[in-house]
Design a protein around this motif. Sequence first.
Motif, PDB file in Angstrom:
ATOM      1  N   SER A   1       3.072   2.412  -6.574  1.00 28.91           N
ATOM      2  CA  SER A   1       2.129   2.297  -7.689  1.00 28.91           C
ATOM      3  C   SER A   1       2.800   1.948  -9.014  1.00 28.91           C
ATOM      4  N   PRO A   2       3.800   2.713  -9.467  1.00 27.77           N
ATOM      5  CA  PRO A   2       4.435   2.364 -10.754  1.00 27.77           C
ATOM      6  C   PRO A   2       5.202   1.052 -10.693  1.00 27.77           C
ATOM      7  N   LEU A   3       5.776   0.747  -9.541  1.00 26.45           N
ATOM      8  CA  LEU A   3       6.538  -0.495  -9.396  1.00 26.45           C
ATOM      9  C   LEU A   3       5.617  -1.705  -9.480  1.00 26.45           C
ATOM     10  N   ALA A   4       4.485  -1.647  -8.765  1.00 28.16           N
ATOM     11  CA  ALA A   4       3.518  -2.747  -8.803  1.00 28.16           C
ATOM     12  C   ALA A   4       2.970  -2.942 -10.213  1.00 28.16           C
ATOM     13  N   GLN A   5       2.732  -1.844 -10.899  1.00 26.20           N
ATOM     14  CA  GLN A   5       2.230  -1.929 -12.272  1.00 26.20           C
ATOM     15  C   GLN A   5       3.278  -2.549 -13.191  1.00 26.20           C
ATOM     16  N   ASN A   6       4.517  -2.139 -13.014  1.00 27.14           N
ATOM     17  CA  ASN A   6       5.620  -2.654 -13.818  1.00 27.14           C
ATOM     18  C   ASN A   6       5.784  -4.164 -13.638  1.00 27.14           C
ATOM     19  N   LEU A   7       5.534  -4.646 -12.407  1.00 26.40           N
ATOM     20  CA  LEU A   7       5.711  -6.059 -12.088  1.00 26.40           C
ATOM     21  C   LEU A   7       4.408  -6.854 -12.212  1.00 26.40           C
TER      22      LEU A   7
ATOM     23  N   LEU B   1       1.282 -10.248   6.773  1.00 26.11           N
ATOM     24  CA  LEU B   1       1.154  -8.952   6.108  1.00 26.11           C
ATOM     25  C   LEU B   1       0.654  -9.145   4.684  1.00 26.11           C
ATOM     26  N   THR B   2      -0.107  -8.186   4.187  1.00 23.90           N
ATOM     27  CA  THR B   2      -0.503  -8.219   2.785  1.00 23.90           C
ATOM     28  C   THR B   2       0.729  -8.014   1.909  1.00 23.90           C
ATOM     29  N   LEU B   3       0.567  -8.287   0.618  1.00 17.75           N
ATOM     30  CA  LEU B   3       1.687  -8.039  -0.294  1.00 17.75           C
ATOM     31  C   LEU B   3       2.092  -6.572  -0.248  1.00 17.75           C
ATOM     32  N   LYS B   4       1.107  -5.689  -0.183  1.00 13.89           N
ATOM     33  CA  LYS B   4       1.398  -4.262  -0.109  1.00 13.89           C
ATOM     34  C   LYS B   4       2.261  -3.940   1.092  1.00 13.89           C
ATOM     35  N   ASP B   5       1.879  -4.467   2.256  1.00 11.80           N
ATOM     36  CA  ASP B   5       2.638  -4.165   3.471  1.00 11.80           C
ATOM     37  C   ASP B   5       4.002  -4.823   3.460  1.00 11.80           C
ATOM     38  N   ASN B   6       4.118  -6.013   2.859  1.00  7.31           N
ATOM     39  CA  ASN B   6       5.429  -6.648   2.713  1.00  7.31           C
ATOM     40  C   ASN B   6       6.352  -5.779   1.861  1.00  7.31           C
ATOM     41  N   ILE B   7       5.812  -5.267   0.768  1.00  6.29           N
ATOM     42  CA  ILE B   7       6.612  -4.452  -0.148  1.00  6.29           C
ATOM     43  C   ILE B   7       7.047  -3.143   0.510  1.00  6.29           C
ATOM     44  N   LEU B   8       6.138  -2.542   1.275  1.00  8.87           N
ATOM     45  CA  LEU B   8       6.423  -1.246   1.896  1.00  8.87           C
ATOM     46  C   LEU B   8       7.295  -1.340   3.142  1.00  8.87           C
ATOM     47  N   LEU B   9       7.460  -2.538   3.683  1.00 16.93           N
ATOM     48  CA  LEU B   9       8.170  -2.694   4.958  1.00 16.93           C
ATOM     49  C   LEU B   9       9.553  -2.032   4.986  1.00 16.93           C
ATOM     50  N   PRO B  10      10.396  -2.190   3.947  1.00 19.05           N
ATOM     51  CA  PRO B  10      11.700  -1.516   4.001  1.00 19.05           C
ATOM     52  C   PRO B  10      11.581   0.009   4.113  1.00 19.05           C
ATOM     53  N   LEU B  11      10.559   0.595   3.472  1.00 17.54           N
ATOM     54  CA  LEU B  11      10.370   2.043   3.548  1.00 17.54           C
ATOM     55  C   LEU B  11       9.829   2.448   4.919  1.00 17.54           C
ATOM     56  N   VAL B  12       9.018   1.573   5.520  1.00 17.37           N
ATOM     57  CA  VAL B  12       8.555   1.836   6.887  1.00 17.37           C
ATOM     58  C   VAL B  12       9.751   1.893   7.826  1.00 17.37           C
TER      59      VAL B  12
ATOM     60  N   GLY C   1       4.882 -17.572  -8.406  1.00 14.09           N
ATOM     61  CA  GLY C   1       5.375 -16.520  -9.283  1.00 14.09           C
ATOM     62  C   GLY C   1       4.952 -15.141  -8.820  1.00 14.09           C
ATOM     63  N   GLN C   2       3.726 -15.029  -8.322  1.00 16.45           N
ATOM     64  CA  GLN C   2       3.229 -13.747  -7.809  1.00 16.45           C
ATOM     65  C   GLN C   2       3.956 -13.363  -6.525  1.00 16.45           C
ATOM     66  N   LYS C   3       4.251 -14.346  -5.687  1.00 18.56           N
ATOM     67  CA  LYS C   3       5.041 -14.068  -4.479  1.00 18.56           C
ATOM     68  C   LYS C   3       6.417 -13.519  -4.850  1.00 18.56           C
ATOM     69  N   GLN C   4       7.035 -14.137  -5.855  1.00 17.21           N
ATOM     70  CA  GLN C   4       8.380 -13.705  -6.228  1.00 17.21           C
ATOM     71  C   GLN C   4       8.364 -12.308  -6.834  1.00 17.21           C
ATOM     72  N   ARG C   5       7.300 -11.971  -7.556  1.00 19.12           N
ATOM     73  CA  ARG C   5       7.200 -10.609  -8.081  1.00 19.12           C
ATOM     74  C   ARG C   5       7.020  -9.602  -6.944  1.00 19.12           C
ATOM     75  N   ALA C   6       6.260  -9.992  -5.921  1.00 17.47           N
ATOM     76  CA  ALA C   6       6.115  -9.126  -4.749  1.00 17.47           C
ATOM     77  C   ALA C   6       7.457  -8.980  -4.027  1.00 17.47           C
ATOM     78  N   ALA C   7       8.204 -10.076  -3.938  1.00 20.63           N
ATOM     79  CA  ALA C   7       9.526 -10.022  -3.311  1.00 20.63           C
ATOM     80  C   ALA C   7      10.465  -9.115  -4.103  1.00 20.63           C
ATOM     81  N   ALA C   8      10.339  -9.165  -5.435  1.00 20.75           N
ATOM     82  CA  ALA C   8      11.147  -8.279  -6.272  1.00 20.75           C
ATOM     83  C   ALA C   8      10.771  -6.823  -6.033  1.00 20.75           C
ATOM     84  N   ALA C   9       9.471  -6.552  -5.896  1.00 15.44           N
ATOM     85  CA  ALA C   9       9.023  -5.183  -5.619  1.00 15.44           C
ATOM     86  C   ALA C   9       9.577  -4.697  -4.288  1.00 15.44           C
ATOM     87  N   ARG C  10       9.556  -5.562  -3.284  1.00 15.68           N
ATOM     88  CA  ARG C  10      10.105  -5.197  -1.971  1.00 15.68           C
ATOM     89  C   ARG C  10      11.597  -4.869  -2.081  1.00 15.68           C
ATOM     90  N   ALA C  11      12.317  -5.642  -2.900  1.00 18.32           N
ATOM     91  CA  ALA C  11      13.754  -5.411  -3.061  1.00 18.32           C
ATOM     92  C   ALA C  11      14.043  -4.121  -3.810  1.00 18.32           C
TER      93      ALA C  11
END
Length: 257
Positions: free
Chosen positions: A127-133, A102-113, A149-159
């Motif tokens: 959008s604001p979360l990705a910008q913040n991170l 999955l792309t980072l976007k889809d990984n992040i959105l998975l809990p909402l899906v 580091g970018q993976k961990q920021r994506a993981a933080a966004a997902r959380a």
Amino acid sequence: MALLEVNNLKKTYSTRFGGNKVEALRNVTFSAEEGEFTAIMGESGSGKTTLLNILASLDRPTGGEVLLNGRDITKITEKEMAGFRRDHLGFIFQDFNLLNTLTLKDNILLPLVLQKTPYKQMISRLSPLAQNLGISELLDKYPYEVSGGQKQRAAAARALITRPELLLADEPTGALDSRSADIMMELLAKVNEQGQTIIMVTHSIKAASYAKRVLFIKDGQVFHQIFRGNRSNEEMFSMIAQTQTILINGGDLNDRQ
């Protein structure tokens, strides 16, 4: 009332053949207010990971209770558990736990899906979360195309995208280089300043120095704690380092705050 209350928590493991029992946690009691950032530290085998797993409802205690907004999560049924974690808790793991397909976007959105959130609402949160991170430009990339580091920021966004009551972080800087670790902790501190309650397990003195409070676990018990107050990160670092040295050497902490 505190957001999180841990009362007389106990966890005993039996050895493979049941001959011996190991007390991983012994009467652990503490609370966390809404908006607090608490780091939990201790040597390997001290019980801190067991504690985090119970707070994450990934393990059940032998005794005691864990109240999240007044609800004892140790009494939640197995059938309700997955939904409870998804709706109330956020997780950041040392090894990211992103899906490479999955792309980072889809990984992040998975809990909402999984929550069946409408797509427009997903994007309005993303959008604001990705910008913040600082990952807005990376959302269409796959995990194997970005740095740790970018993976961990994506993981933080997902959380964070589910807006959890409690964010649990397990060694969030453990797999990162020093610069990426600093960026990650600065982001967590920023998220905390915006009101997110965080409990983090870490071996890193530098990571813990960003917290508002540090709990030290020793032999399955809360042995000592340090409150930030008006201290800087540098002052927290020094106090944590001194406290760890005293704990390791078996010294007296009665005069420390």
